[in-house]
Design a protein around this motif. Structure first.
Motif: not given
Length: 227
Positions: A165-173
């Motif tokens: 749903k959020n391609p290329e968005h970096v999610f933190s742990r």
């Protein structure tokens, strides 16, 4: 009525859990070892399994792997141990949650309800996502690669869907823990790493138009392969 499989070689714990869950309105199937549990699952389909680690004939980790290979139900591991390696082993086997003995029945009921809620009611998963030859299907928590359907454990699906749903968005742990496991999660961030590793292994020998990228020191993202 929701049916719960409880597997533990301690009959006192079985009785304690069964009586408590029945008071909460659950139908309970009991088993004292992994082999018997698999046989009972064939005749008595259950919506969730609660599995002890230390058992005769087949330990809880091995049983979890076999359940995961055949049934798409959430699994909670019960363990007397509280070491990070034991937790990691359990998550690698496919468990969705764990509870350390001794435990309060109220907490077990809470975790069962939370898992069933996530399992039955997709969170913001009202649309299938298509990425090239891949379709991520929220209605049955599975994905299609070309014409082949692949069943994923609940947490792996939720991670993949969030990334897609959020391609290329970096999610933190920390963000992934909050989104997938919830604010009540009491484990540590290595849980995320274990699930990401398992997701990557599922795609290792398959042609898909994306990869799960590690943003060193930050977290993870789903990167689209652009030609």
């Amino acid at each position: 009525m929701t049916r719960v499989l409880i597997v533990d070689d301690d009959r006192n714990i079985l009785q304690f859990v069964r009586l408590g869950l029945e008071q909460e309105g659950y139908d309970v199937i009991e088993s004292t070892d992994g082999i018997d549990a698999l046989n009972k699952l064939k005749d008595h389909p259950c919506e969730i399994a609660v599995v002890d680690v230390m058992m005769p004939y087949m330990d809880g980790v091995s049983l979890t792997k076999k359940i995961r290979n055949k049934y798409n139900i959430p699994i909670i591991i019960l363990t007397a141990k509280n070491q990070i390696d034991d937790k990691e082993t359990a998550f690698k086997a496919g468990t969705d949650d764990y509870l350390t003995k001794p435990f309060e029945l109220k907490e077990l009921v809470f975790r069962i309800k939370a898992l069933l809620r996530r399992y039955r009611i997709p969170q913001e998963t009202d649309k299938t996502i298509r990425l090239g030859n891949v379709r991520i299907c929220p209605d049955n928590y599975s994905l299609m690669i070309d014409a082949k359907m692949i069943k994923l454990p609940l947490k792996e699906f939720e991670l993949l869907y969030l990334f897609a749903k959020n391609p290329e968005h970096v999610f933190s742990r920390e963000q992934l823990i909050e989104n997938i496991w919830g604010l009540d999660f009491t484990g540590d961030n290595r849980t995320v790493d274990v699930h990401i590793k398992r997701l990557r292994e599922r795609f290792r020998n398959k042609t898909v138009p994306f990869n799960i990228h590690t943003a060193r020191g930050i977290g993870y993202s789903l990167e689209i392969n652009r030609k």
